[in-house]
Structures are given as structure tokens and as C-alpha cells.
Design a protein around this motif. Structure first.
Motif, PDB file in Angstrom:
ATOM      1  N   GLY A  48      -7.363   0.017 -12.252  1.00 40.72           N
ATOM      2  CA  GLY A  48      -6.306  -0.652 -12.990  1.00 40.72           C
ATOM      3  C   GLY A  48      -5.218  -1.257 -12.129  1.00 40.72           C
ATOM      4  O   GLY A  48      -4.293  -1.854 -12.635  1.00 40.72           O
ATOM      5  N   LEU A  49      -5.332  -1.123 -10.809  1.00 42.97           N
ATOM      6  CA  LEU A  49      -4.276  -1.644  -9.958  1.00 42.97           C
ATOM      7  C   LEU A  49      -4.652  -2.965  -9.289  1.00 42.97           C
ATOM      8  O   LEU A  49      -3.890  -3.498  -8.493  1.00 42.97           O
ATOM      9  CB  LEU A  49      -3.930  -0.618  -8.870  1.00 42.97           C
ATOM     10  CG  LEU A  49      -3.374   0.709  -9.386  1.00 42.97           C
ATOM     11  CD1 LEU A  49      -3.171   1.674  -8.236  1.00 42.97           C
ATOM     12  CD2 LEU A  49      -2.058   0.487 -10.105  1.00 42.97           C
ATOM     13  N   ALA A  50      -5.824  -3.478  -9.603  1.00 45.45           N
ATOM     14  CA  ALA A  50      -6.330  -4.643  -8.888  1.00 45.45           C
ATOM     15  C   ALA A  50      -5.380  -5.836  -8.962  1.00 45.45           C
ATOM     16  O   ALA A  50      -5.261  -6.597  -8.017  1.00 45.45           O
ATOM     17  CB  ALA A  50      -7.698  -5.034  -9.425  1.00 45.45           C
ATOM     18  N   GLU A  51      -4.697  -6.003 -10.095  1.00 41.84           N
ATOM     19  CA  GLU A  51      -3.836  -7.163 -10.234  1.00 41.84           C
ATOM     20  C   GLU A  51      -2.374  -6.838  -9.962  1.00 41.84           C
ATOM     21  O   GLU A  51      -1.513  -7.683 -10.102  1.00 41.84           O
ATOM     22  CB  GLU A  51      -3.982  -7.743 -11.633  1.00 41.84           C
ATOM     23  CG  GLU A  51      -5.361  -8.316 -11.871  1.00 41.84           C
ATOM     24  CD  GLU A  51      -5.525  -8.785 -13.286  1.00 41.84           C
ATOM     25  OE1 GLU A  51      -4.503  -8.952 -13.970  1.00 41.84           O
ATOM     26  OE2 GLU A  51      -6.658  -8.967 -13.702  1.00 41.84           O
ATOM     27  N   GLU A  80       3.755  -8.567  -3.177  1.00 43.60           N
ATOM     28  CA  GLU A  80       2.738  -9.198  -2.331  1.00 43.60           C
ATOM     29  C   GLU A  80       1.369  -9.113  -2.999  1.00 43.60           C
ATOM     30  O   GLU A  80       0.902  -8.026  -3.347  1.00 43.60           O
ATOM     31  CB  GLU A  80       2.696  -8.515  -0.969  1.00 43.60           C
ATOM     32  CG  GLU A  80       3.848  -8.945  -0.069  1.00 43.60           C
ATOM     33  CD  GLU A  80       3.687  -8.422   1.343  1.00 43.60           C
ATOM     34  OE1 GLU A  80       3.401  -9.216   2.235  1.00 43.60           O
ATOM     35  OE2 GLU A  80       3.851  -7.203   1.513  1.00 43.60           O
ATOM     36  N   TYR A  81       0.766 -10.259  -3.155  1.00 42.41           N
ATOM     37  CA  TYR A  81      -0.590 -10.346  -3.695  1.00 42.41           C
ATOM     38  C   TYR A  81      -1.499 -10.859  -2.580  1.00 42.41           C
ATOM     39  O   TYR A  81      -1.031 -11.185  -1.491  1.00 42.41           O
ATOM     40  CB  TYR A  81      -0.619 -11.286  -4.901  1.00 42.41           C
ATOM     41  CG  TYR A  81       0.235 -10.804  -6.044  1.00 42.41           C
ATOM     42  CD1 TYR A  81      -0.303 -10.019  -7.067  1.00 42.41           C
ATOM     43  CD2 TYR A  81       1.591 -11.104  -6.094  1.00 42.41           C
ATOM     44  CE1 TYR A  81       0.493  -9.569  -8.102  1.00 42.41           C
ATOM     45  CE2 TYR A  81       2.394 -10.658  -7.126  1.00 42.41           C
ATOM     46  CZ  TYR A  81       1.840  -9.885  -8.129  1.00 42.41           C
ATOM     47  OH  TYR A  81       2.631  -9.426  -9.150  1.00 42.41           O
ATOM     48  N   ASP A  82      -2.784 -10.951  -2.870  1.00 42.46           N
ATOM     49  CA  ASP A  82      -3.733 -11.356  -1.827  1.00 42.46           C
ATOM     50  C   ASP A  82      -3.380 -12.707  -1.217  1.00 42.46           C
ATOM     51  O   ASP A  82      -3.460 -12.894  -0.007  1.00 42.46           O
ATOM     52  CB  ASP A  82      -5.151 -11.421  -2.409  1.00 42.46           C
ATOM     53  CG  ASP A  82      -5.709 -10.035  -2.681  1.00 42.46           C
ATOM     54  OD1 ASP A  82      -5.112  -9.064  -2.178  1.00 42.46           O
ATOM     55  OD2 ASP A  82      -6.711  -9.931  -3.410  1.00 42.46           O
TER      56      ASP A  82
ATOM     57  N   GLY B  54      -1.603 -18.238  -8.932  1.00 43.18           N
ATOM     58  CA  GLY B  54      -1.813 -16.836  -8.594  1.00 43.18           C
ATOM     59  C   GLY B  54      -1.281 -15.896  -9.666  1.00 43.18           C
ATOM     60  O   GLY B  54      -0.439 -16.271 -10.492  1.00 43.18           O
ATOM     61  N   THR B  55      -1.765 -14.668  -9.609  1.00 45.72           N
ATOM     62  CA  THR B  55      -1.391 -13.671 -10.607  1.00 45.72           C
ATOM     63  C   THR B  55       0.112 -13.435 -10.657  1.00 45.72           C
ATOM     64  O   THR B  55       0.721 -13.414 -11.726  1.00 45.72           O
ATOM     65  CB  THR B  55      -2.077 -12.334 -10.282  1.00 45.72           C
ATOM     66  OG1 THR B  55      -3.472 -12.550 -10.242  1.00 45.72           O
ATOM     67  CG2 THR B  55      -1.756 -11.282 -11.326  1.00 45.72           C
ATOM     68  N   GLY B  56       0.717 -13.264  -9.489  1.00 51.62           N
ATOM     69  CA  GLY B  56       2.144 -12.963  -9.444  1.00 51.62           C
ATOM     70  C   GLY B  56       2.980 -14.096  -9.991  1.00 51.62           C
ATOM     71  O   GLY B  56       3.905 -13.888 -10.785  1.00 51.62           O
ATOM     72  N   LEU B  57       2.630 -15.311  -9.598  1.00 53.01           N
ATOM     73  CA  LEU B  57       3.375 -16.481 -10.060  1.00 53.01           C
ATOM     74  C   LEU B  57       3.202 -16.679 -11.564  1.00 53.01           C
ATOM     75  O   LEU B  57       4.185 -16.906 -12.296  1.00 53.01           O
ATOM     76  CB  LEU B  57       2.897 -17.725  -9.303  1.00 53.01           C
ATOM     77  CG  LEU B  57       3.487 -19.062  -9.722  1.00 53.01           C
ATOM     78  CD1 LEU B  57       4.998 -19.036  -9.611  1.00 53.01           C
ATOM     79  CD2 LEU B  57       2.900 -20.172  -8.861  1.00 53.01           C
ATOM     80  N   ALA B  58       1.970 -16.571 -12.029  1.00 50.91           N
ATOM     81  CA  ALA B  58       1.715 -16.743 -13.464  1.00 50.91           C
ATOM     82  C   ALA B  58       2.486 -15.716 -14.281  1.00 50.91           C
ATOM     83  O   ALA B  58       3.034 -16.020 -15.343  1.00 50.91           O
ATOM     84  CB  ALA B  58       0.215 -16.620 -13.743  1.00 50.91           C
ATOM     85  N   ASP B  59       2.565 -14.505 -13.757  1.00 56.41           N
ATOM     86  CA  ASP B  59       3.256 -13.452 -14.491  1.00 56.41           C
ATOM     87  C   ASP B  59       4.766 -13.712 -14.540  1.00 56.41           C
ATOM     88  O   ASP B  59       5.409 -13.416 -15.546  1.00 56.41           O
ATOM     89  CB  ASP B  59       2.968 -12.098 -13.841  1.00 56.41           C
ATOM     90  CG  ASP B  59       3.010 -10.973 -14.858  1.00 56.41           C
ATOM     91  OD1 ASP B  59       2.552 -11.182 -15.999  1.00 56.41           O
ATOM     92  OD2 ASP B  59       3.517  -9.894 -14.518  1.00 56.41           O
ATOM     93  N   GLN B  60       5.309 -14.261 -13.467  1.00 56.34           N
ATOM     94  CA  GLN B  60       6.746 -14.587 -13.478  1.00 56.34           C
ATOM     95  C   GLN B  60       7.035 -15.711 -14.469  1.00 56.34           C
ATOM     96  O   GLN B  60       8.046 -15.682 -15.179  1.00 56.34           O
ATOM     97  CB  GLN B  60       7.206 -14.995 -12.070  1.00 56.34           C
ATOM     98  CG  GLN B  60       7.238 -13.857 -11.072  1.00 56.34           C
ATOM     99  CD  GLN B  60       8.011 -12.653 -11.576  1.00 56.34           C
ATOM    100  OE1 GLN B  60       9.131 -12.780 -12.060  1.00 56.34           O
ATOM    101  NE2 GLN B  60       7.407 -11.484 -11.493  1.00 56.34           N
ATOM    102  N   ILE B  61       6.169 -16.696 -14.519  1.00 51.75           N
ATOM    103  CA  ILE B  61       6.353 -17.802 -15.470  1.00 51.75           C
ATOM    104  C   ILE B  61       6.257 -17.264 -16.898  1.00 51.75           C
ATOM    105  O   ILE B  61       7.035 -17.624 -17.777  1.00 51.75           O
ATOM    106  CB  ILE B  61       5.315 -18.911 -15.211  1.00 51.75           C
ATOM    107  CG1 ILE B  61       5.572 -19.549 -13.838  1.00 51.75           C
ATOM    108  CG2 ILE B  61       5.349 -19.968 -16.316  1.00 51.75           C
ATOM    109  CD1 ILE B  61       4.471 -20.475 -13.351  1.00 51.75           C
TER     110      ILE B  61
END
Lengths: 148, 95
Positions: A48-51, A80-82, B54-61
Motif C-alpha cells: 500500500g505504500l507504492a504511491e 520525493e517520488y521516483d 506524476g503521482t505527487g503533482l497530480a495529487d497536489q492539483i
């Protein structure tokens, strides 16, 4: 005591919300189900931590612009992401995304200044609930100097 | 739910055409969501981004838009209209 009507041993896609990632819905076999109530919880140490990016704090001591200074250092969040790094100041919902942390922090500083300028140039009666709070927060944090 | 497959072009189209945002130019692009003459929400998207967000950016938006992951997905996939979005924001008491 919960009576189990049917056990379904199939993979589901879980949708979560909030800082603590509480489940709000799941998808099973192409159909989406809303979670009405969470009956029980247990720790998941392996999945569950992949994202979830790696999250830590960083301190900003300036805004990288001679026209503005911070009245005190402020804590920002680094995720920080990939393939990207997100820097954000949650109190005013400012954020920036870049390949590296220094780039993200530099962009975040620019975004904070843009937001500050935008908010102080907008009449207060034209600010909604959140922007009004952001304006108050930024006025506490930022000192603007005469020459840009 | 993963936000890994958000296409930048589709995201901008949804924000501009459905939510009615208008992004200013600059190194980063910001837009205000205005209701009843008040700035209610501020949405930031990167300039000149290509491909998948990216996941982080999409989540912030998504957080800027004050949408749940389900609502954000619906916004991109079309079930949510501009008036639906306005109702969501009004219901959250953000005006």
C-alpha cells in the motif's frame, strides 16, 4: 459481532483519502463501492505504500528574492517520488514540482511570492474563506522591501 | 486509487473547459477559481509539462481543487460537469 455474509477472495482497488489514507471506496470487478463505515483496522507493513512518496520536512530561511524576506524560517514539506520531487507549504496550499529538491524549492519560493502578491493586490472582500486565511498567514510570514 | 495515468493535456483541458480555469503564463501557471466574485481556490500546474503527470503533482492539483480522488477521476473522465464542480465547492462551504 459482525456476521460475514459472503467471503470474496478477489483483488480490489482501494481508494483512500486524507493524510492518514483512510479508505473511502473500492473497485471490484469493474464496479465501484463506497465504504459506509470502517468496522475494523489493522496495520499493513508491507503493502500500500507504492504511491506514497518519501516525505520529510525542510526549512526555508529566505524566498530567494531580495525584495522579500521571511520574518522567521518556515517549515515546508518535501515529497520525493521516483521521477519527481514536490515541495509544498500546506498552510497556503502552495506547491511546486521538479526533478530535484533544489529545483522544487526554488519554484516553491517563486510560487509563494506570486501568491503573496496576488493576495495583497486583491481587495479582501473578493477573497473566499481560504484565500483570506492564506493572505493573513503570508502577511505574518513575509516582509516586503521597498525595492524589488 | 492511483493517479499515475493522468495525461497533462487531458488535465489542462478538463481544468479549462469544465472547471473554467484560465491559466496565466509564467514559469509555473496559476489560476483562480472564482465564485460570486470571490477568489475561492487557486490551482497550480507546471508550465510546458509533457506526457503523464506524476503521482505527487497530480495529487497536489487534486488537493488544490478540493476534490476526493474519486471526484478528481470523475472530473478527468467526464462525469463531473462545471456545474457539478461548482456545487461541490459550494457544498464544502468554500465561497
Amino acid at each position: 459481532m459482525l456476521a460475514v455474509a459472503e467471503f470474496i477472495g478477489r483483488q480490489i482497488e482501494v481508494m483512500t483519502e486524507g493524510e492518514i489514507k483512510a479508505p473511502v471506496a473500492f473497485r471490484l470487478g469493474g464496479r465501484e463501492y463506497r465504504i459506509a463505515e470502517i468496522l475494523d483496522v489493522w496495520q499493513d507493513y508491507g503493502f500500500g505504500l507504492a504511491e506514497q512518496g518519501v516525505v520529510r520536512n525542510a526549512m526555508l530561511c529566505d524566498l530567494g528574492h531580495e525584495g522579500y524576506s521571511l520574518r522567521c524560517p518556515i517549515t515546508v514539506i518535501i515529497e520525493e517520488y521516483d521521477e519527481e520531487t514536490v515541495a509544498r507549504l500546506p498552510e497556503v496550499e502552495a506547491f511546486a514540482s521538479a526533478a530535484t529538491e533544489p529545483e522544487a524549492l526554488a519554484l516553491l519560493k517563486e510560487d509563494i511570492i506570486r501568491l503573496y502578491e496576488d493576495l495583497i493586490s486583491t481587495p479582501e472582500e473578493q477573497l473566499g474563506t481560504l484565500p483570506w486565511q492564506w493572505r493573513a498567514a503570508l502577511l505574518r510570514l513575509i516582509e516586503k522591501h521597498g525595492a524589488p | 486509487m492511483g493517479l499515475l495515468n493522468v495525461n497533462y493535456g487531458e488535465l489542462i483541458r478538463a481544468l479549462e473547459q469544465k472547471v473554467g480555469l484560465s491559466f496565466r503564463t509564467g514559469r509555473e501557471r496559476n489560476a483562480w477559481y472564482v465564485l460570486d466574485g470571490k477568489k475561492v481556490l487557486r490551482v497550480t500546474v507546471p508550465k510546458d509539462h509533457k506526457g503523464t503527470v506524476g503521482t505527487g503533482l497530480a495529487d497536489q492539483i487534486r488537493k488544490n481543487l478540493k476534490l476526493t480522488k474519486l471526484e478528481f477521476k470523475d472530473l478527468l473522465a467526464c462525469p463531473i460537469t462545471g456545474s457539478d464542480y461548482e456545487r461541490i465547492i459550494r457544498d464544502k462551504g468554500l465561497v
